[in-house]
Design an enzyme around this catalytic site. Sequence first.
Site, short mmCIF file in Angstrom:
data_model
loop_
_atom_site.label_atom_id
_atom_site.label_comp_id
_atom_site.label_asym_id
_atom_site.label_seq_id
_atom_site.Cartn_x
_atom_site.Cartn_y
_atom_site.Cartn_z
N THR A 1 -32.43 9.01 -34.99
CA THR A 1 -31.42 9.98 -34.57
C THR A 1 -30.29 10.18 -35.58
OG1 THR A 1 -29.58 10.24 -32.99
CG2 THR A 1 -30.45 8.03 -33.23
N TYR B 1 -25.73 2.66 -28.88
CA TYR B 1 -26.96 3.45 -29.02
C TYR B 1 -27.30 3.63 -30.51
CZ TYR B 1 -29.89 7.66 -29.21
OH TYR B 1 -30.89 8.57 -29.49
P1 NAP Z 1 -34.85 11.40 -22.68
O1 NAP Z 1 -35.08 12.73 -22.04
O2 NAP Z 1 -33.70 10.57 -22.26
O3 NAP Z 1 -36.20 10.54 -22.48
C1 NAP Z 1 -36.24 9.16 -22.70
C2 NAP Z 1 -37.56 8.62 -22.19
O4 NAP Z 1 -37.58 7.19 -22.38
C3 NAP Z 1 -37.81 8.86 -20.70
O5 NAP Z 1 -39.17 9.10 -20.50
C4 NAP Z 1 -37.42 7.53 -20.09
O6 NAP Z 1 -38.04 7.26 -18.86
C5 NAP Z 1 -37.97 6.60 -21.16
N1 NAP Z 1 -37.44 5.23 -21.07
C6 NAP Z 1 -36.17 4.84 -20.90
N2 NAP Z 1 -36.09 3.51 -20.84
C7 NAP Z 1 -37.35 3.05 -20.97
C8 NAP Z 1 -37.94 1.75 -20.97
N3 NAP Z 1 -37.19 0.66 -20.80
N4 NAP Z 1 -39.28 1.64 -21.13
C9 NAP Z 1 -40.05 2.75 -21.27
N5 NAP Z 1 -39.56 4.00 -21.26
C10 NAP Z 1 -38.23 4.15 -21.12
O7 NAP Z 1 -34.75 11.54 -24.25
P2 NAP Z 1 -35.27 12.75 -25.21
O8 NAP Z 1 -34.17 13.73 -25.37
O9 NAP Z 1 -36.60 13.19 -24.74
O10 NAP Z 1 -35.41 11.98 -26.59
C11 NAP Z 1 -36.61 11.31 -26.95
C12 NAP Z 1 -36.29 10.23 -27.97
O11 NAP Z 1 -35.71 10.82 -29.12
C13 NAP Z 1 -35.30 9.16 -27.51
O12 NAP Z 1 -35.68 7.95 -28.10
C14 NAP Z 1 -33.98 9.61 -28.08
O13 NAP Z 1 -33.13 8.50 -28.29
C15 NAP Z 1 -34.44 10.24 -29.38
N6 NAP Z 1 -33.61 11.33 -29.89
C16 NAP Z 1 -33.30 12.38 -29.09
C17 NAP Z 1 -32.57 13.44 -29.61
C18 NAP Z 1 -32.19 14.62 -28.76
O14 NAP Z 1 -31.29 15.37 -29.16
N7 NAP Z 1 -32.88 14.88 -27.66
C19 NAP Z 1 -32.17 13.41 -30.96
C20 NAP Z 1 -32.52 12.33 -31.74
C21 NAP Z 1 -33.27 11.29 -31.20
P3 NAP Z 1 -37.36 7.75 -17.46
O15 NAP Z 1 -37.78 9.18 -17.31
O16 NAP Z 1 -37.99 6.84 -16.47
O17 NAP Z 1 -35.88 7.57 -17.61
N1 GDD Z 2 -22.47 14.26 -22.48
C1 GDD Z 2 -21.29 14.88 -22.62
N2 GDD Z 2 -20.60 15.26 -21.51
N3 GDD Z 2 -20.82 15.11 -23.86
C2 GDD Z 2 -19.64 15.77 -23.98
C3 GDD Z 2 -18.90 16.20 -22.88
C4 GDD Z 2 -19.40 15.92 -21.57
O1 GDD Z 2 -18.79 16.24 -20.56
N4 GDD Z 2 -17.80 16.84 -23.33
C5 GDD Z 2 -17.84 16.81 -24.65
N5 GDD Z 2 -18.95 16.16 -25.06
C6 GDD Z 2 -19.31 15.92 -26.46
C7 GDD Z 2 -19.67 14.47 -26.78
O2 GDD Z 2 -18.48 13.70 -26.95
C8 GDD Z 2 -20.47 14.67 -28.07
O3 GDD Z 2 -19.59 14.76 -29.17
C9 GDD Z 2 -21.14 16.02 -27.86
O4 GDD Z 2 -20.48 16.64 -26.76
C10 GDD Z 2 -22.64 15.93 -27.56
O5 GDD Z 2 -22.80 15.01 -26.51
P1 GDD Z 2 -24.24 14.80 -25.81
O6 GDD Z 2 -24.77 16.10 -25.35
O7 GDD Z 2 -24.07 13.72 -24.80
O8 GDD Z 2 -25.18 14.35 -27.02
P2 GDD Z 2 -24.94 13.31 -28.20
O9 GDD Z 2 -24.75 14.10 -29.45
O10 GDD Z 2 -23.94 12.30 -27.87
O11 GDD Z 2 -26.36 12.56 -28.23
C11 GDD Z 2 -27.56 13.31 -28.15
O12 GDD Z 2 -27.99 13.64 -29.46
C12 GDD Z 2 -28.31 12.53 -30.29
C13 GDD Z 2 -28.71 13.08 -31.67
O13 GDD Z 2 -27.58 13.33 -32.43
C14 GDD Z 2 -28.59 12.43 -27.43
O14 GDD Z 2 -29.75 13.19 -27.17
C15 GDD Z 2 -28.99 11.23 -28.26
O15 GDD Z 2 -30.07 10.55 -27.62
C16 GDD Z 2 -29.44 11.74 -29.63
O16 GDD Z 2 -29.83 10.67 -30.45
#
Ligand code: NAP
Ligand code: GDD
Length: 346
Positions: free
Chosen positions: A128, A152
């Site tokens: 990430t 994280y």
């Molecule tokens: P997400 O929607 O939160 O999905 C996370 C998945 O991991 C869910 O299926 C969750 O299961 C499962 N999980 C959580 N704890 C677990 C455990 N102990 N054992 C097995 N499975 C578990 O995340 P996402 O947005 O799809 O992201 C996928 C991956 O990419 C994550 O690793 C995240 O950190 C990484 N990532 C995401 C982003 C982003 O912007 N979306 C960016 C960079 C990296 P449940 O459904 O049961 O909770």
């Molecule tokens: N969640 C949340 N809720 N974020 C807020 C809010 C709120 O009410 N208000 C402002 N923010 C700001 C957070 O402080 C952060 O700077 C930004 O919005 C994005 O927050 P999130 O949507 O929670 O995502 P993230 O950037 O912290 O993390 C996500 O992206 C990562 C990749 O850069 C997650 O998907 C991570 O799992 C992932 O690795």
Amino acid sequence: MKTALIFGVTGQDGSYLAEFLLKKKYKVHGVKRKSSSYNTNRIDHILETNKNFSLHYGDVTDAILVMNIISRIRPDEIYNLSAQSHVAVSFEIPEYTANVDALGCLRILEAIKSSNLTKKCKFYQAGTSEMYGKVHEIPQNEKTSFYPRSPYGVSKVFSHWMTINYREAYNMFACNGILFNHESPRRGETFVTRKVTIALSKIKLGLQKKLLVGNLNAKRDWGHAKDYVEAQWLILQQKKPDDFVISTGKNYSVKKFIDMCAKLLDIKLKWTGKGINSKAFDQNGNCIIECDKRYYRPTEVDILLGDSTKAKKLLKWKPKISFKELVKEMVEYDFQNLKKTYREKK
Ligand code: NAP
Ligand code: GDD
């Protein structure tokens, strides 16, 4: 027919990746956690219709289970998408986050090695942009140093280096994707984009009065999850294992995201104040957005912007869906869904 195993299949990315791989004629196995209520809503449509898709109970905190699943399925490709993926929540449950996000990856790598699959099985680790945290340079590429700002982010740095270590020590095809934020209508409801699209849709429909948010000035490089799962697959199709930044190369503030959503819903916002005192009023003079310190993080990541030159060159990957299209898709999905539910309830 290739076999893939997805940890985290019930999540946003897991569901899109499963669809993508099934279209490519893979046999797909997914790991889901035991839950007291249904947790497969993102993949139910595939489960019902595709014989090449199966689910197994498991948890990456359970080393024996991870080992059993991998040695039984003997997949060609493993995607570790499992994570406690909420940055703010990781401050509340740091040890649990490290157990899942850091040690979970290690357990999978070790299971591949112990099952004598190092030659057969390719491994993808969901890294990430949060690893860049307090960024050392703008934009960030594969060579930019990490400075994580949350339990994280720190846990993901562990997994990043563990993946590289197994690659170098055991000659494994183990890769890191360093993905910047990616969203969709399947995004978890507590991440800022989805929180905003749901809340503003509800406000428009008269189902909610106010949206409380945190830092409006944070900037993120937001892409569409559908594009990003394709990159995850491409990373494992290369001749050599490597690490790649996946991003759009453009970033926007949280405030800008809110403004765009409001415009699509025909809500005219008037902002007053600064920082935590920021407020937004609608055309009727109602205060509908306020900041609340509950949503601020102890250490914030202010700005993320990715440089995906390497992915463009080697993977021939670039995002197909624009930020504007992403925002529109999310707003339309939530507005229409909520309108339907509201009508049915009436
Ligand atoms: P997400 O929607 O939160 O999905 C996370 C998945 O991991 C869910 O299926 C969750 O299961 C499962 N999980 C959580 N704890 C677990 C455990 N102990 N054992 C097995 N499975 C578990 O995340 P996402 O947005 O799809 O992201 C996928 C991956 O990419 C994550 O690793 C995240 O950190 C990484 N990532 C995401 C982003 C982003 O912007 N979306 C960016 C960079 C990296 P449940 O459904 O049961 O909770
Ligand atoms: N969640 C949340 N809720 N974020 C807020 C809010 C709120 O009410 N208000 C402002 N923010 C700001 C957070 O402080 C952060 O700077 C930004 O919005 C994005 O927050 P999130 O949507 O929670 O995502 P993230 O950037 O912290 O993390 C996500 O992206 C990562 C990749 O850069 C997650 O998907 C991570 O799992 C992932 O690795």
